[in-house]
Design a protein around this motif. Structure first.
Motif, mmCIF file in Angstrom:
data_model
loop_
_atom_site.group_PDB
_atom_site.id
_atom_site.type_symbol
_atom_site.label_atom_id
_atom_site.label_comp_id
_atom_site.label_asym_id
_atom_site.label_seq_id
_atom_site.Cartn_x
_atom_site.Cartn_y
_atom_site.Cartn_z
ATOM 1 N N TRP B 344 0.839 -1.203 0.000
ATOM 2 C CA TRP B 344 0.000 0.000 0.000
ATOM 3 C C TRP B 344 0.870 1.248 0.000
ATOM 4 O O TRP B 344 0.572 2.248 -0.671
ATOM 5 N N PHE B 345 1.978 1.188 0.777
ATOM 6 C CA PHE B 345 2.860 2.340 0.923
ATOM 7 C C PHE B 345 3.509 2.696 -0.413
ATOM 8 O O PHE B 345 3.559 3.859 -0.821
ATOM 9 N N TYR B 346 4.023 1.661 -1.097
ATOM 10 C CA TYR B 346 4.661 1.908 -2.394
ATOM 11 C C TYR B 346 3.657 2.451 -3.394
ATOM 12 O O TYR B 346 3.968 3.351 -4.179
ATOM 13 N N ARG B 347 2.458 1.875 -3.372
ATOM 14 C CA ARG B 347 1.461 2.307 -4.360
ATOM 15 C C ARG B 347 1.052 3.765 -4.126
ATOM 16 O O ARG B 347 1.004 4.564 -5.060
ATOM 17 N N VAL B 348 0.768 4.084 -2.860
ATOM 18 C CA VAL B 348 0.270 5.444 -2.566
ATOM 19 C C VAL B 348 1.367 6.488 -2.770
ATOM 20 O O VAL B 348 1.091 7.621 -3.151
ATOM 21 N N ASN B 349 2.619 6.078 -2.526
ATOM 22 C CA ASN B 349 3.713 7.029 -2.685
ATOM 23 C C ASN B 349 4.348 6.975 -4.076
ATOM 24 O O ASN B 349 5.470 7.461 -4.266
ATOM 25 N N ALA B 351 5.735 4.785 -5.940
ATOM 26 C CA ALA B 351 7.058 4.194 -6.154
ATOM 27 C C ALA B 351 7.096 3.492 -7.509
ATOM 28 O O ALA B 351 6.065 3.093 -8.042
#
Lengths: 248, 496
Positions: B344-349, B351
């Motif tokens: 989720w972190f990679y997608r939202v940021n 990456a």
């Protein structure tokens, strides 16, 4: 700042046979703080995850800053900050490393990053947590870290799912003030929460969702008059009238 | 401890792993395969170049080694025990469940799951090795053997937790050292290594042989059943000393304490940050280098020792490498699940998910290649052929295919399930099986490992060309696989 805000037009989403969202339409304009309320399982988290592109809607249109999230996700999300509810985090990364990773991925220049981080560390009292591993943080401190990670890129849109759970009163206050600051600068903010007094105090508009449908939307006064509540009725009373939880 | 509590906890643990379905299916399949398939009788122990007695000796020494290594590596710190899942600790903290009931139920769960899975895989060999009705005894025999090993390692773990790890590890190491030295003097496996657990190995070996009737195998299993009862009782008795669930530590917390590595620096290049996070932090540590060096040196020493005992002929290095290649993919799932948990972190940021897929696939390929290097040192020492040291290169296509296959498999389950805070608590038994089945797509590349063994054994001049082709194929697999995995990571829903 200021972009086109958030638009959901007739958005539906199902998980197998469970219909999590049924034709939800809502708009969060720049400078607005929108409180998304509803009982557990109402579809709040699904709606927020659709806004940030973690879930694809089965039908309907989702735009952030005027950009279609499904068609051009990266362009749409470049100006979004997101605080998820109880997420999987980088257990083995120290808090400071996590912030560096956010800055690297978001392309924040080093000097700007250090300046912003200094301010947020002070604001949320995170000095003693920077060297700790993410997996070792208390619930409240983990929420503070996730909130700071969302604020760091100075986004035009903030999407926050139960952002204050576990936070101490000082951090809650700092969080509210920071969100208000973002809104004053023109950011569109949507917050899902069960903390009705906070929503009442902070949000400029409210949407109440249940069973995947948006039951009511608008400024608190508008919703009050719609359900026939008195002018001084608390949000809790209005909410319970709408979702049918009169006993509460 | 009321039996009802124990059974309730056991049921909860099995259901949490969704293991009850798997157990039922595996049991039915194992019995059907073992009992109904006609015996082909192709592979007797003698056909493998060893006698039945030698098979028992090797198996019992291997069991002892497993017990010792598990006790030495898995020994917790003083005053603490390790819990596999957060939900299990919550169960202990919030319900009237004693530590004793939990530990016993957890051991039985592991024994049932492990025994059933192992029996199922062996059941395919049963028609080749022995008559059906006797081979059907594999399931209970293996479950009993698992239960004994679980509770015996549990007893050693509790002893370590109560008295301090060195009070267990020092005598254990001394005993193993004496066994190895005695074996060197005898130029064959010492009774010190083969005798202690021969009565566990014997009924398992007998399940595969032709000369004993099924009732004799059953009778030979009785001491094993008695030992299970004794070790379970000892386990229960010792676990009473752990009255407080607060002493239970999550496996992931223990693992997190052991993680070192250089601190992630600020990088103005998002891709560099991803590679630094997944590659530099994982490999650029003294601890990691020391572990790889120690494992390689130990296996090389073991190879030399076995060659000295005259076992080089009985153990085919080529087959060891193929076996390794096939079992090593299991560990990849854990790595991929852990690395992709915060997707989720990679997608939202925003990456670069291609960089993420490449970094995680490379990380897994390096892990596999390091393990292959250690095994190749064993094969080279055993056979005296240095060419075996090139095995990591020959294994590259399989390693790369397994790595990207794992990534793709994890990407496929991410929409359905909140992916794992921690590797060990992420996947249920059916999900592990499902993912293993998805990885079977890489199985044809196992032939590469087998072909490598035969090229080395025959001293073929084609070896350099073969290695060059392996390298090129691996690069192609990695390139295409990363693209596919990145697309899946980009386009699928994310539940976590």
């Amino acid at each position: 700042m200021a972009c086109g805000g958030i638009e959901l037009v007739n958005v539906s989403k199902s998980y197998g046979r469970l219909r999590a969202l049924r034709g939800v339409t809502l708009t969060v304009r720049p400078g607005e703080i929108y409180g998304l309320l509803g009982p557990n399982g109402a579809g709040k988290t699904t709606a927020l995850k659709i806004i940030v592109g973690l879930l694809r809607p089965d039908s309907g249109l989702v735009r952030v800053c005027g950009v279609d999230v499904v068609a051009e996700r990266e362009r749409a999300l470049r100006r979004v900050g997101y605080v998820p509810e109880n997420p999987v985090v980088f257990e083995n990364l120290k808090v400071i490393e996590f912030f560096r990773l956010v800055a690297s991925l978001r392309g924040i220049p080093r000097e700007v990053f250090e300046e912003r981080l200094k301010r947020y560390v002070q604001l949320f009292d995170l000095e003693g947590e920077l060297g700790k591993r993410m997996g070792k943080l208390s619930r409240g401190n983990a929420q503070k870290v996730l909130a700071v990670a969302a604020f760091l890129p100075e986004p035009d849109v903030l999407v926050m799912d139960e952002p204050m759970s576990g936070m101490d009163p000082e951090a809650q206050r700092a969080f509210r003030e920071e969100v208000a600051r973002f809104a004053r600068k023109g950011a569109a903010v949507i917050i899902s929460s069960h903390q009705l007094p906070m929503v009442e105090r902070l949000c400029t508009r409210v949407g109440i969702i249940s069973g995947g449908r948006l039951l009511a939307e608008g400024a608190l006064d508008e919703i009050r008059s719609r359900v026939g509540a008195g002018a001084d009725a608390a949000l809790e009373e209005v909410y319970l009238k709408l979702v049918g939880g009169g006993a509460g | 401890m009321p039996a009802r509590t124990f059974l309730a906890v056991l049921e909860a643990l099995l259901k949490d792993d969704r293991a009850h379905y798997v157990l039922a299916a595996l049991t039915a399949a194992t019995v059907a395969i073992a009992a109904l398939a006609p015996p082909i009788r192709l592979l007797q122990p003698s056909a493998l170049g060893i006698t039945k007695r030698e098979a028992e000796e090797y198996a019992s020494a291997a069991l002892l080694a497993y017990l010792a290594v598990t006790a030495l590596v898995g020994a917790p710190g003083r005053g603490q025990l390790v819990v596999k899942k957060a939900a299990e600790r919550d169960l202990l903290l919030t319900q009237p469940v004693s530590v004793r009931a939990y530990l016993l139920a957890s051991s039985v769960r592991e024994a049932l799951e492990g025994g059933a899975s192992f029996a199922f895989s062996l059941a395919f060999a049963a028609p080749f090795l022995g008559p059906g009705a006797k081979a059907a005894l594999l399931l209970p025999t293996l479950a009993l053997a698992h239960l004994f090993l679980e509770t015996a390692t549990g007893v050693l773990g509790l002893a370590a937790a109560l008295a301090g790890a060195r009070w267990v590890s020092a005598p254990l190491l001394a005993y193993l050292a004496a066994g190895v030295l005695h074996s060197a003097a005898l130029r064959s496996l010492s009774p010190l290594l083969t005798a202690p657990l021969r009565w566990i190995a014997r009924p398992i070996v007998l399940c595969f042989t032709l000369s004993e009737p099924w009732w004799q195998v059953l009778a030979e299993s009785l001491p094993l059943a008695a030992a299970c009862a004794a070790s379970s009782a000892a386990y229960a008795l010792l676990s009473e000393r752990f009255a407080h669930p607060e002493m239970m530590k999550l496996l992931s917390e223990v693992a997190a304490e052991e993680v070192g590595g250089p601190e992630l620096s600020f990088s103005s290049d998002p891709r560099s940050a991803i590679f630094e996070l997944h590659l530099k932090r994982a490999f650029a540590t003294r601890r990691h280098a020391a572990l790889v060096a120690a494992a390689t040196a130990s296996l090389a020493a073991l190879g030399f020792a076995l060659a000295r005992f005259g076992l080089a002929e009985a153990i085919k290095p080529g087959m060891v490498l193929v076996w390794f290649a096939s079992v090593s993919v299991g560990m990849l799932l854990g790595v991929a699940a852990f690395d992709l948990g915060p997707l989720w972190f990679y997608r939202v940021n925003c990456a670069d998910l291609r960089a993420l897929a490449a970094a995680v696939a490379l990380k897994q390929t390096v892990y596999l290649s390091e393990a292959a290097l250690a095994l190749s040192a064993f094969a080279a020492a055993l056979s005296g052929r240095l060419e075996y040291l090139l095995f990591p290169l020959a294994n590259l296509p399989f390693a790369c295919a397994s790595s990207v296959g794992t990534l793709a498999a994890v990407a496929l389950i991410i929409p359905r399930k909140r992916l794992v805070k921690h590797t060990q608590e992420g996947l249920t038994v059916p999900e592990e099986w499902l993912l293993s089945a998805a990885l079977a797509s890489a199985a044809p590349l196992l032939l590469a490992a087998a072909l490598f063994g035969s090229l080395v054994e025959t001293g073929s001049p084609w070896l350099p060309l073969y290695l060059a082709a392996s390298f090129a194929l691996a690069a192609l697999v990695l390139f295409v696989g990363v693209e596919v995995a990145a697309e899946l990571l980009y386009s699928r829903d994310v539940a976590s």
